[in-house]
Structures are given as C-alpha cells and as structure tokens.
Design a protein around this motif. Sequence first.
Motif, PDB file in Angstrom:
ATOM      1  N   HIS A 193     -42.648 -17.277  31.099  1.00 25.77           N
ATOM      2  CA  HIS A 193     -42.545 -18.461  31.958  1.00 25.77           C
ATOM      3  C   HIS A 193     -41.511 -19.441  31.397  1.00 25.77           C
ATOM      4  CE1 HIS A 193     -46.305 -17.277  34.012  1.00 25.77           C
ATOM      5  NE2 HIS A 193     -45.965 -18.148  34.930  1.00 25.77           N
ATOM      6  N   LEU A 194     -41.383 -19.439  30.085  1.00 21.28           N
ATOM      7  CA  LEU A 194     -40.452 -20.347  29.410  1.00 21.28           C
ATOM      8  C   LEU A 194     -39.093 -19.706  29.147  1.00 21.28           C
ATOM      9  CD1 LEU A 194     -43.006 -21.676  26.785  1.00 21.28           C
ATOM     10  CD2 LEU A 194     -41.933 -23.063  28.566  1.00 21.28           C
ATOM     11  N   CYS A 195     -38.906 -18.462  29.626  1.00 21.33           N
ATOM     12  CA  CYS A 195     -37.713 -17.683  29.264  1.00 21.33           C
ATOM     13  C   CYS A 195     -37.563 -17.590  27.745  1.00 21.33           C
ATOM     14  CB  CYS A 195     -36.454 -18.264  29.901  1.00 21.33           C
ATOM     15  SG  CYS A 195     -36.409 -18.081  31.690  1.00 21.33           S
ATOM     16  N   ASP A 196     -38.702 -17.464  27.085  1.00 26.62           N
ATOM     17  CA  ASP A 196     -38.731 -17.253  25.639  1.00 26.62           C
ATOM     18  C   ASP A 196     -38.912 -15.753  25.414  1.00 26.62           C
ATOM     19  OD1 ASP A 196     -39.272 -17.002  22.967  1.00 26.62           O
ATOM     20  OD2 ASP A 196     -40.984 -18.382  22.936  1.00 26.62           O
ATOM     21  N   TRP A 197     -37.839 -15.088  25.029  1.00 23.35           N
ATOM     22  CA  TRP A 197     -37.853 -13.632  24.898  1.00 23.35           C
ATOM     23  C   TRP A 197     -37.969 -13.197  23.439  1.00 23.35           C
ATOM     24  CZ3 TRP A 197     -33.111 -14.818  28.117  1.00 23.35           C
ATOM     25  CH2 TRP A 197     -33.473 -15.041  29.454  1.00 23.35           C
ATOM     26  N   THR A 198     -38.388 -14.133  22.585  1.00 26.82           N
ATOM     27  CA  THR A 198     -38.586 -13.805  21.178  1.00 26.82           C
ATOM     28  C   THR A 198     -39.601 -12.671  21.044  1.00 26.82           C
ATOM     29  OG1 THR A 198     -38.260 -16.153  20.667  1.00 26.82           O
ATOM     30  CG2 THR A 198     -39.169 -14.759  18.929  1.00 26.82           C
ATOM     31  N   ASP A 199     -39.231 -11.639  20.310  1.00 30.36           N
ATOM     32  CA  ASP A 199     -40.129 -10.514  20.032  1.00 30.36           C
ATOM     33  C   ASP A 199     -40.587  -9.794  21.299  1.00 30.36           C
ATOM     34  OD1 ASP A 199     -40.077 -11.084  17.271  1.00 30.36           O
ATOM     35  OD2 ASP A 199     -41.689 -12.548  17.495  1.00 30.36           O
ATOM     36  N   LEU A 200     -39.809  -9.887  22.380  1.00 31.36           N
ATOM     37  CA  LEU A 200     -40.231  -9.250  23.627  1.00 31.36           C
ATOM     38  C   LEU A 200     -40.373  -7.737  23.467  1.00 31.36           C
ATOM     39  CD1 LEU A 200     -40.907  -9.425  26.642  1.00 31.36           C
ATOM     40  CD2 LEU A 200     -38.466  -9.227  27.122  1.00 31.36           C
ATOM     41  N   ASP A 201     -39.401  -7.108  22.830  1.00 32.60           N
ATOM     42  CA  ASP A 201     -39.474  -5.650  22.641  1.00 32.60           C
ATOM     43  C   ASP A 201     -40.714  -5.270  21.837  1.00 32.60           C
ATOM     44  OD1 ASP A 201     -37.162  -5.311  24.062  1.00 32.60           O
ATOM     45  OD2 ASP A 201     -35.863  -5.123  22.298  1.00 32.60           O
ATOM     46  N   ALA A 202     -40.995  -6.046  20.815  1.00 30.02           N
ATOM     47  CA  ALA A 202     -42.180  -5.767  19.996  1.00 30.02           C
ATOM     48  C   ALA A 202     -43.463  -5.981  20.808  1.00 30.02           C
ATOM     49  CB  ALA A 202     -42.188  -6.665  18.761  1.00 30.02           C
ATOM     50  N   ASP A 203     -43.459  -7.003  21.653  1.00 31.05           N
ATOM     51  CA  ASP A 203     -44.626  -7.255  22.502  1.00 31.05           C
ATOM     52  C   ASP A 203     -44.873  -6.074  23.435  1.00 31.05           C
ATOM     53  OD1 ASP A 203     -44.868  -9.740  21.340  1.00 31.05           O
ATOM     54  OD2 ASP A 203     -43.993 -10.841  23.022  1.00 31.05           O
ATOM     55  N   VAL A 204     -43.799  -5.568  24.059  1.00 28.87           N
ATOM     56  CA  VAL A 204     -43.936  -4.451  24.995  1.00 28.87           C
ATOM     57  C   VAL A 204     -44.434  -3.204  24.261  1.00 28.87           C
ATOM     58  CG1 VAL A 204     -42.699  -2.900  26.556  1.00 28.87           C
ATOM     59  CG2 VAL A 204     -42.223  -5.357  26.602  1.00 28.87           C
ATOM     60  N   LYS A 205     -43.882  -2.941  23.083  1.00 34.36           N
ATOM     61  CA  LYS A 205     -44.318  -1.776  22.300  1.00 34.36           C
ATOM     62  C   LYS A 205     -45.791  -1.889  21.919  1.00 34.36           C
ATOM     63  CE  LYS A 205     -39.786  -0.624  20.316  1.00 34.36           C
ATOM     64  NZ  LYS A 205     -38.963  -0.608  19.081  1.00 34.36           N
ATOM     65  N   ALA A 206     -46.207  -3.087  21.528  1.00 39.72           N
ATOM     66  CA  ALA A 206     -47.608  -3.289  21.148  1.00 39.72           C
ATOM     67  C   ALA A 206     -48.537  -3.071  22.340  1.00 39.72           C
ATOM     68  CB  ALA A 206     -47.797  -4.691  20.570  1.00 39.72           C
ATOM     69  N   LEU A 207     -48.142  -3.596  23.490  1.00 41.40           N
ATOM     70  CA  LEU A 207     -48.952  -3.415  24.692  1.00 41.40           C
ATOM     71  C   LEU A 207     -49.050  -1.938  25.066  1.00 41.40           C
ATOM     72  CD1 LEU A 207     -47.631  -6.433  26.777  1.00 41.40           C
ATOM     73  CD2 LEU A 207     -50.035  -6.017  26.236  1.00 41.40           C
ATOM     74  N   CYS A 208     -47.931  -1.250  25.042  1.00 48.52           N
ATOM     75  CA  CYS A 208     -47.926   0.168  25.402  1.00 48.52           C
ATOM     76  C   CYS A 208     -48.776   0.981  24.426  1.00 48.52           C
ATOM     77  CB  CYS A 208     -46.498   0.709  25.443  1.00 48.52           C
ATOM     78  SG  CYS A 208     -45.523   0.096  26.838  1.00 48.52           S
ATOM     79  N   LYS A 209     -48.700   0.621  23.146  1.00 52.51           N
ATOM     80  CA  LYS A 209     -49.476   1.356  22.141  1.00 52.51           C
ATOM     81  C   LYS A 209     -50.970   1.214  22.403  1.00 52.51           C
ATOM     82  CE  LYS A 209     -50.168   1.778  17.132  1.00 52.51           C
ATOM     83  NZ  LYS A 209     -49.763   1.280  15.788  1.00 52.51           N
ATOM     84  N   VAL A 210     -51.418  -0.007  22.701  1.00 52.97           N
ATOM     85  CA  VAL A 210     -52.840  -0.231  22.969  1.00 52.97           C
ATOM     86  C   VAL A 210     -53.261   0.504  24.236  1.00 52.97           C
ATOM     87  CG1 VAL A 210     -54.608  -1.961  23.483  1.00 52.97           C
ATOM     88  CG2 VAL A 210     -52.863  -2.441  21.764  1.00 52.97           C
ATOM     89  N   LEU A 211     -52.422   0.452  25.270  1.00 58.81           N
ATOM     90  CA  LEU A 211     -52.758   1.110  26.526  1.00 58.81           C
ATOM     91  C   LEU A 211     -52.797   2.626  26.379  1.00 58.81           C
ATOM     92  CD1 LEU A 211     -50.685  -1.100  28.982  1.00 58.81           C
ATOM     93  CD2 LEU A 211     -53.174  -0.937  28.886  1.00 58.81           C
ATOM     94  N   GLN A 212     -51.914   3.160  25.572  1.00 65.40           N
ATOM     95  CA  GLN A 212     -51.912   4.608  25.345  1.00 65.40           C
ATOM     96  C   GLN A 212     -53.189   5.076  24.662  1.00 65.40           C
ATOM     97  OE1 GLN A 212     -48.288   4.837  23.137  1.00 65.40           O
ATOM     98  NE2 GLN A 212     -46.986   5.163  24.935  1.00 65.40           N
TER      99      GLN A 212
END
Length: 643
Positions: A193-212
């Motif tokens: 919402h803030l266009c704060d993309w800090t650690d975005l790739d890491a966030d996506v990887k973490a989410l995918c890992k938990v979902l997997q």
Amino acid sequence: MQANSRSQPSAQRDWNRGLVLASQSQWAQAALAFGRATKAAPQDSLYWMNLANAQRRAGDLLQAVAAARRCLALAPQDALALRLLGDCLLQLHRYADAASAFTALEAAGHSETDAMLQHGSALLALGRPSEAAAVLLRALALAPALVRGHALLSDACRDQGLKREAVECMKTVLALEPGNLEALSHLSFEKRHLCDWTDLDADVKALCKVLQMQPADRPCVAAAFGLLSLPVPPALQLVAARGEGLANTRDVQMLPAVLPASRAAADKVGRIRLGLVSFDFREHPVSQLLVEVLERLDRSRYSLHLYSSGPDDGSPLRARVVAAADAFVEVKGLSDAQAAERIRADGIDLLVDLMGHTRGHRLGIFARRPAPVQAAFLGFPGSTGLDCIDYIVGDPLVTPLALAANYSEKLAQLPLTMQPNGAGRPLPQPMTRTQAGLPEDAFVMCAFNHTYKILPEAFDTWCSLLHELPHAVLWLKETNAQLHGNVLRAAAERGVAASRIVFAPVVRYADHFSRLALADVFVDTWPYNGHTTASDALWAGVPVITCYGESYASRVAASVLNATGLGELAFGTVADYRCAILALALDPAMLAPYRDHLVNNRLKLALFDTARYTRELEDLFSRMVQRWRDGLPAEHLLAAPAA
C-alpha cells in the motif's frame, strides 16, 4: 459457584442435571434442564447464566442473548454474563450491541484480554478504528505478547490511514510468531500500500514456502486476498483460498439437501429464485458494476432476493439496489446459521456469493448449503477454495478450461466478458490538465490502480519509459498520504526526477471520469490488473495497455478490452507491453484511432451493453439451475462463441 440457596429443590436438581449434560457437551439437552431451573427459580441469576451458555453452545444465539440479559437484569455486573452476551452478539454480527456489552464488562472492573480483543474486533467492524486501537492498547498493556492483539491493532492503524504503523504492528506479530502465514501475507500487503518493496522477494519466497508445506485439508488463515497481487503461482493461491475457506467454515452443520421435486411449486410462475449475498450493497465498485443488471433482470424468469450483510450508507446507489430487488433482506444481525435458515425458507434455487475472501464475507452461510446451487461471482477474482461453491463465473479468457485446475469450482463462462458494466457512469466533462495538476503538453501514463497492485517490475517498466520519453509523466492514484516518500525515493533510485511523477488525490465520483479522460493511456499492473479501474478508463476514452498471466486477477483487463474490440492491447509479455506503450507515445497518429473508437462508440460497445450482458448472465444462471433440476452434478459450463 453455587446456586442461590433460596432456590427451589426442583430447580437445584434441574441445574445439577444441566451441569452433568454440559460436562458431556450435550448442550441442547443441558439448555432444556437449565430452562426448567429458571422456570422454577426465575430470580436466580446463575441459572440464567448457565442457560445462556448452554444455548450459545447449542447454536441458539438469540435465545442465549435473551437469557444473558435476564441474568444481567438480576446481576448487572456479572462478568460471565457480560462476556457471554458480547460473544453471542458478535456472532450475530450485532456489533454495536456487542461493543456496548464489552464496554460494560470493562466498566465493571473486569479487564479480560480475550474479551478486549473481541471488543476491538466489534469496533473495527463498526468502522471505529481509533476507539478499537484504544481498547487494544489497553489489552496489550496487560499482555504485551498477545499476537492477536498486535494483529488487530495493525488493522486499526490501517483503517485510520496509518499504513506505516500497521506495518510495524504486523512486524511485531512475526517477531512473536515467525512463519505466521496470515501475518506474512498482511505485512506484505500493507507494505505494498505504501509502495514499500523492501524485502519483497524474500516475503514472496517465505509465503510460497509456507503454502507449499500446507496440508490440503488443514485450516489456515492466509489473507488470501492480499496474495492475489503477488507473483504467487495459481496452485498456491488455491492452497491459500482452500485453507482460509476451511478456517472460516469449520464445524459447520450443513442443512438437509434440497431435492428438485420439493421446489417444483416454489414459484407459481416457474421462476428461478435467485439470491445474492454481499457486504457491498452500497457505494462500492461491486454495486456500481452490477446495479443496472439487477434492474434489468427478467422478472418472468427470475425473482431477485438480495441478502445484505453490510452497512446502509444512505447513498443513491444503495437505494437503487434495494429498489431492484423483489426482496431485500438484512442479515447483518443474524448468525451464519440463522441467515442460512432464512435463505432456505425463502426457497432460493441459486445463491450467489459476491464477496469471496474479502472483508465482511459470509462464507459460513454458503458452507451450510442453504441453496441447492451456489456460485461465486464478481467480488473476489479467484477461487474460493470451497467445495460448497459449485461454480465460479468467468469467461473464455479469464477462466479458460486449460486453467481449470486453478479452481475448486466448476467454470461457468459468459460468452464475452465476466464483468458487468452499464451506461450509467458519469460522462467526462470538460477539464483542463492544469486543473488536474498535469502538464498540458505531456504524454500522460495513467496508473490509477490501487498502489498495493504496483510491483517493482511494473514500476521499473514505467520508469524506463520515462527515460525514453522526456515529454511523459506517470500519473499515480494517491491512495494514502504516506506513500509519496517511498514512490519518489524509488523513482530517484531509477534516475527519474520527482517532477515526472504526479499524484492524483481522491475526488468526487463524477469528477473522476472528467479527470481520467485527460490521460493518454492507462498503464496496467500485474499480476493483479485493473478491473473496475480498467473499465472506468475505457468508458472515459482512455486505451488500456495490459499484461496478462494465468490467474483470474491477471486476466480481467484483457477480458474487458476484448469486449471493447481492443483485445490487441493485451499482451502476454512485459516486453510487448512496454513496446506498445512506447509506440503509442511516439506516434500520436497510432494512438488517436483507439481513443476515437472508445469515445465515438461508447454507447455501442459490448462492454457497456447491459441488456446483452443481462441476457447472457440469465442464460448462464439458468444452465446452472437446470443441471440441478435434471439431477445432474455441477460441471464446467463453457460458453458458446460470442455473437
């Protein structure tokens, strides 16, 4: 705790019998025993409190509320009765009454953190986030490690426009509970919402890992809506939706199945009884898109029942929606079980969910199977993951059969586009670019999607175009007051001056279209496209350039473009998307025919032909119901080629 010593012996015996039954979780029978005790000794508050608890556990919330109030009439500060009353009212979605009960509980000197969290939830549901924050802060002062408290405080900050503070609260949740799927998803969502993309790739990887690692049959709250705007594979989006669906519908008792023969005479003229459930029968994109369809529905084929779980905002749009219905029913004061019973009593043949995993949803109603045919439509651009939803409404482009594995529902395709529209939007009125804060001679790339949809890949593409097009500006929607610094910082990191970024503040709905028409092109986001924003732009005469993927959310803009005859502006790669914008910016003669086509044919375009769309939707709904009447299970309903 002992019963009043003045109680009748028979009352004492019934009370003791109730306690035994309660210890065996035989709540309905316990309620009968406690009920007999209250009749014999109506002045004993303990009996009323036990009765209320048994009725609550048996699912009879209205009776539980009445019994709790009888207890409180005898013992006004009884903590258990106040807590029980608030809990029942919260389950009934009677948030104002629930908040009053929890306020009384605190005023009586009982600072129970669980009750304070429920109080905060009620206040958030009422749209009173600052009051909710005050309650939640008191709870956290008593229990600083209360994970749910920090999560709710994040919501309270968000609803006050305090996005940065919401992010920090969610970071606290993750510090207390690393790997919390809901917190990971919410944190990423609020940062975007803030266009704060800090650690975005890491966030996506973490989410995918938990979902997997998530078992298919295990409930989990994944904040599924926030995942739609991330590059999370559709298969994992389905895992998230399924887990969240299970979490929201656990321990639900389904109603008995409805047989076609029992409905043969439900409507004397043989009409299909169509029910729609939504939180958003108000000034909201769902109602803006759908209202003309509701008004045009063929009453010789359908009777229309609308079930509202949300607020009455007093808007003209709300009044139109109410007037369009044969029956408009408020269910926000009913539990999911009670709402389902009401829908069953109304004899609904096809019940349509307009919310999915969005705020205020009532998926618990659908889990009880009040209607023999149930479908998802419009409000949530993805699978619900729920077995109780038979169909999801799409179209050949948004929900092609080749991608059916991404959905728990069967695909039900409209011929051209799944998105309803109409000719009721305000027409653009004369406005200068100066009035809108734009340079008069610039090539204006309008990106009016919500900022949570903007990912670095899109922003990189736009900034690279600004480098190649010195006369261009990027026009962004100002969705909150805290995003400016992040956006301008990100632009500077990409070598783009702040003067090349223009923010558009919120304006009145009618003025929005006059301002929007000043843009040269609408540059879309991915993997969550513009949906209503894309059709708004096309109505205003602005060509939309989009990039589509495999998810529902990533294909809607392509669908609405197709319905305007401009399907060639939807691209499968970012490189092609970029080239198209560049070509139109460099060649005004190429751009002009697109704009002329949209403006000159506005009222002739299939996208805005409500009469056609309504007929197509009626036919699709009829096919769903007819399969049930024929004793057939739900199956993919593919569209014939559009005429």
